[in-house]
Design an enzyme around this catalytic site. Structure first.
Site, PDB file in Angstrom:
ATOM      1  N   THR A 164      -5.369   3.996  -2.531  1.00 34.00           N
ATOM      2  CA  THR A 164      -6.754   4.458  -2.562  1.00 34.00           C
ATOM      3  C   THR A 164      -6.784   5.902  -3.045  1.00 34.00           C
ATOM      4  O   THR A 164      -6.261   6.786  -2.355  1.00 34.00           O
ATOM      5  CB  THR A 164      -7.346   4.429  -1.130  1.00 34.00           C
ATOM      6  OG1 THR A 164      -6.805   3.311  -0.422  1.00 34.00           O
ATOM      7  CG2 THR A 164      -8.855   4.368  -1.158  1.00 34.00           C
ATOM      8  N   PRO A 165      -7.375   6.165  -4.224  1.00 33.79           N
ATOM      9  CA  PRO A 165      -7.445   7.557  -4.687  1.00 33.79           C
ATOM     10  C   PRO A 165      -8.228   8.404  -3.675  1.00 33.79           C
ATOM     11  O   PRO A 165      -9.275   7.983  -3.191  1.00 33.79           O
ATOM     12  CB  PRO A 165      -8.207   7.457  -6.008  1.00 33.79           C
ATOM     13  CG  PRO A 165      -8.072   6.025  -6.440  1.00 33.79           C
ATOM     14  CD  PRO A 165      -7.969   5.230  -5.175  1.00 33.79           C
ATOM     15  N   ARG A 166      -7.667   9.556  -3.331  1.00 33.83           N
ATOM     16  CA  ARG A 166      -8.289  10.452  -2.348  1.00 33.83           C
ATOM     17  C   ARG A 166      -8.423  11.840  -2.934  1.00 33.83           C
ATOM     18  O   ARG A 166      -7.601  12.242  -3.760  1.00 33.83           O
ATOM     19  CB  ARG A 166      -7.376  10.552  -1.113  1.00 33.83           C
ATOM     20  CG  ARG A 166      -7.921   9.905   0.146  1.00 33.83           C
ATOM     21  CD  ARG A 166      -6.960  10.073   1.309  1.00 33.83           C
ATOM     22  NE  ARG A 166      -5.606   9.686   0.998  1.00 33.83           N
ATOM     23  CZ  ARG A 166      -4.542  10.459   1.231  1.00 33.83           C
ATOM     24  NH1 ARG A 166      -4.672  11.646   1.781  1.00 33.83           N
ATOM     25  NH2 ARG A 166      -3.329  10.023   0.927  1.00 33.83           N
ATOM     26  N   ASP A 199       3.205  -5.501   2.669  1.00 37.51           N
ATOM     27  CA  ASP A 199       1.980  -4.821   3.080  1.00 37.51           C
ATOM     28  C   ASP A 199       2.232  -3.319   3.260  1.00 37.51           C
ATOM     29  O   ASP A 199       1.819  -2.527   2.416  1.00 37.51           O
ATOM     30  CB  ASP A 199       1.414  -5.425   4.377  1.00 37.51           C
ATOM     31  CG  ASP A 199      -0.091  -5.291   4.481  1.00 37.51           C
ATOM     32  OD1 ASP A 199      -0.714  -4.875   3.491  1.00 37.51           O
ATOM     33  OD2 ASP A 199      -0.653  -5.618   5.551  1.00 37.51           O
ATOM     34  N   GLU A 212      -8.648 -11.463   6.874  1.00 39.70           N
ATOM     35  CA  GLU A 212      -7.516 -10.914   7.639  1.00 39.70           C
ATOM     36  C   GLU A 212      -7.800 -11.028   9.137  1.00 39.70           C
ATOM     37  O   GLU A 212      -6.880 -11.050   9.951  1.00 39.70           O
ATOM     38  CB  GLU A 212      -7.273  -9.452   7.235  1.00 39.70           C
ATOM     39  CG  GLU A 212      -6.006  -8.848   7.824  1.00 39.70           C
ATOM     40  CD  GLU A 212      -5.761  -7.402   7.397  1.00 39.70           C
ATOM     41  OE1 GLU A 212      -6.630  -6.815   6.700  1.00 39.70           O
ATOM     42  OE2 GLU A 212      -4.710  -6.849   7.766  1.00 39.70           O
ATOM     43  N   HIS A 259       0.867  -1.194   0.000  1.00 42.96           N
ATOM     44  CA  HIS A 259       0.000   0.000   0.000  1.00 42.96           C
ATOM     45  C   HIS A 259       0.895   1.232   0.000  1.00 42.96           C
ATOM     46  O   HIS A 259       1.781   1.353   0.855  1.00 42.96           O
ATOM     47  CB  HIS A 259      -0.865   0.032   1.252  1.00 42.96           C
ATOM     48  CG  HIS A 259      -1.760  -1.150   1.406  1.00 42.96           C
ATOM     49  ND1 HIS A 259      -3.028  -1.202   0.869  1.00 42.96           N
ATOM     50  CD2 HIS A 259      -1.577  -2.337   2.033  1.00 42.96           C
ATOM     51  CE1 HIS A 259      -3.588  -2.369   1.176  1.00 42.96           C
ATOM     52  NE2 HIS A 259      -2.726  -3.079   1.878  1.00 42.96           N
TER      53      HIS A 259
HETATM   54  C1  LIG Z   1      -2.484  -3.857   7.934  1.00 42.74           C
HETATM   55  N1  LIG Z   1      -3.476  -4.478   7.112  1.00 42.74           N
HETATM   56  C2  LIG Z   1      -4.283  -3.833   6.220  1.00 42.74           C
HETATM   57  N2  LIG Z   1      -5.518  -4.355   6.020  1.00 42.74           N
HETATM   58  C3  LIG Z   1      -6.395  -3.728   5.201  1.00 42.74           C
HETATM   59  N3  LIG Z   1      -6.127  -2.595   4.550  1.00 42.74           N
HETATM   60  C4  LIG Z   1      -4.912  -2.042   4.708  1.00 42.74           C
HETATM   61  C5  LIG Z   1      -3.933  -2.637   5.529  1.00 42.74           C
HETATM   62  N4  LIG Z   1      -2.825  -1.881   5.461  1.00 42.74           N
HETATM   63  C6  LIG Z   1      -3.115  -0.845   4.631  1.00 42.74           C
HETATM   64  N5  LIG Z   1      -4.390  -0.914   4.200  1.00 42.74           N
HETATM   65  C7  LIG Z   1      -5.127   0.025   3.335  1.00 42.74           C
HETATM   66  O1  LIG Z   1      -4.198   0.882   2.692  1.00 42.74           O
HETATM   67  C8  LIG Z   1      -4.429   2.252   3.041  1.00 42.74           C
HETATM   68  C9  LIG Z   1      -3.140   3.019   3.084  1.00 42.74           C
HETATM   69  O2  LIG Z   1      -2.576   3.123   1.787  1.00 42.74           O
HETATM   70  P1  LIG Z   1      -3.200   4.028   0.616  1.00 42.74           P
HETATM   71  O3  LIG Z   1      -3.728   5.294   1.243  1.00 42.74           O
HETATM   72  O4  LIG Z   1      -4.276   3.226  -0.034  1.00 42.74           O
HETATM   73  O5  LIG Z   1      -2.040   4.280  -0.283  1.00 42.74           O
HETATM   74  C10 LIG Z   1      -5.164   2.154   4.374  1.00 42.74           C
HETATM   75  O6  LIG Z   1      -5.913   3.331   4.630  1.00 42.74           O
HETATM   76  C11 LIG Z   1      -6.039   0.913   4.174  1.00 42.74           C
HETATM   77  O7  LIG Z   1      -7.190   1.239   3.424  1.00 42.74           O
HETATM   78 ZN   LIG Z   2      -2.793  -5.012   2.792  1.00 41.77          ZN
END
Ligand SMILES: CNc1ncnc2c1ncn2[C@@H]1O[C@H](COP(=O)(O)O)[C@@H](O)[C@H]1O
Ligand SMILES: [Zn+2]
Length: 347
Positions: free
Chosen positions: A98-100, A284, A202, A17
């Protein structure tokens, strides 16, 4: 810091992410521009030996998101993250974000994605040795209407990004919202040719949701921690995953530090690896969980007593799970085979 073998090992990263992958160096850079957030710095990473709950991790993302509120921020963060993965020996990555939108800076969801793609393009032009693809993420807390908008946006970029945008992710706090609300938008995405990487099981007690999401079926599964019967999942869920041979994206430090798994040796990697099922080691959120992909491979090896050859095979097999086309897979395999002799003559 991982040993040299794991750093030199060519690697594929399929579950990262963007905002969770920001290093402390980049965080400092962002805070310089936003001094009012300076006391938040140590709130964005879980240090060595520390743990949080998964809920607390989602609170951390709220803080991190305050640091990336403009197109410029998103651009800077993407460039740094891509370069850091490349420096760690990652040759192919699928980033997701996630586009914001942010009214105060004029950032829109579309400009957000454009900024990510522009940064990826610049890295390529600068000769950074990594092939970068992108998945648009659906945050489950935002519900199905926003999800459908994300699918539309993904479609637009899928057509115009020269193969960089390859699919969709479903993520966000698994305790919020119901996965079944996202079946329709995800199916729409799939029908457009977008690949699907879905966070699944998860947390415990989500068998019904997992079953519905698996019926799509997804192209890859994020975590899948509680799918197997020994931890309250079911044989039926396992059989479905096996039937479609859906690869699992496995993130050791994330699961242990967010406490969905009690210790490394309890990780479900063990269960699936022993079945001969495709498992992909991933980070992750390398920023939040204070790790990198080399370290995750080293943890895998030391926890489950895998030889260097087994670790090599694990990395090589991951190439089969990427969303880019077959020609890219063949190129990566050739690259891996070229690098192999150098890696195994070191000791
Ligand atoms: C730890 N386990 C996890 N489980 C679920 N979703 C997760 C996550 N870790 C991250 N994110 C998802 O990624 C976003 C941050 O990156 P972006 O703003 O999208 O780049 C978080 O806000 C969540 O929606
Ligand atoms: Zn993840």
């Amino acid at each position: 810091m991982a040993e040299q073998f794991y750093k030199d090992l060519p690697k594929v990263e399929l579950h990262a992410h963007l905002n969770g992958s920001i290093s402390s160096t980049t965080t400092e850079k962002l805070i310089t521009k936003k001094p009012h957030l300076s006391d938040q710095h140590n709130m964005t990473v879980i240090s060595r030996g520390q743990k949080r709950t998964l809920e607390e991790c989602f609170e951390m993302f709220k803080i991190i998101h305050q640091l990336t509120v403009s197109d410029e921020d998103v651009f800077v963060v993407t460039k740094d993250v891509v370069k850091e993965f490349a420096a760690d020996g990652v040759k192919y990555i699928e980033l997701r974000s996630t586009p914001r939108e942010e009214k105060s800076t004029g950032m829109t969801k579309k400009s957000y994605v454009s900024s990510v793609l522009e940064a990826i393009k610049q890295c390529k032009n600068e000769g950074v040795d990594i092939d970068v693809r992108f998945l648009l993420a659906i945050d489950r807390r935002n519900g199905p209407t926003i999800a459908m908008e994300t699918v539309k946006l993904a479609e637009e970029f899928f057509r115009s990004s020269d193969g960089v945008v390859v699919g969709l992710d479903l993520s966000g706090n698994p305790a919020v919202g119901d996965g079944k609300n996202f079946i329709a938008p995800l199916q729409a995405g799939r029908n457009l040719g977008l690949k699907l990487a879905l966070h699944l099981a998860e947390i415990p007690n989500q068998n019904e949701e997992s079953e519905m999401l698996l019926s799509i079926p997804p192209d890859r599964i994020g975590h899948g921690t509680f799918l197997h019967p020994e931890v309250g999942g079911s044989q039926r869920l396992v059989d479905t995953v096996k039937k479609y041979r859906i690869p699992l994206e496995l993130c050791f430090s994330s699961n242990v530090k967010s406490q969905t798994i009690s210790s490394y040796d309890q990780h479900h990697f063990h269960y699936w690896y022993n079945l001969g099922h495709p498992c992909v080691v991933c980070t992750d959120d390398k920023g939040v969980f204070g790790t990198d992909l080399s370290l995750e491979y080293q943890i895998t090896a030391s926890t489950f007593n895998l030889s260097k050859t087994q670790i090599w095979d694990l990395s090589y097999q991951s190439i089969n799970c990427i969303f880019a086309p077959e020609s890219v897979k063949s190129d990566l395999k050739r690259r891996w085979n070229e690098l192999k002799p150098g890696l195994f003559t070191q000791d």
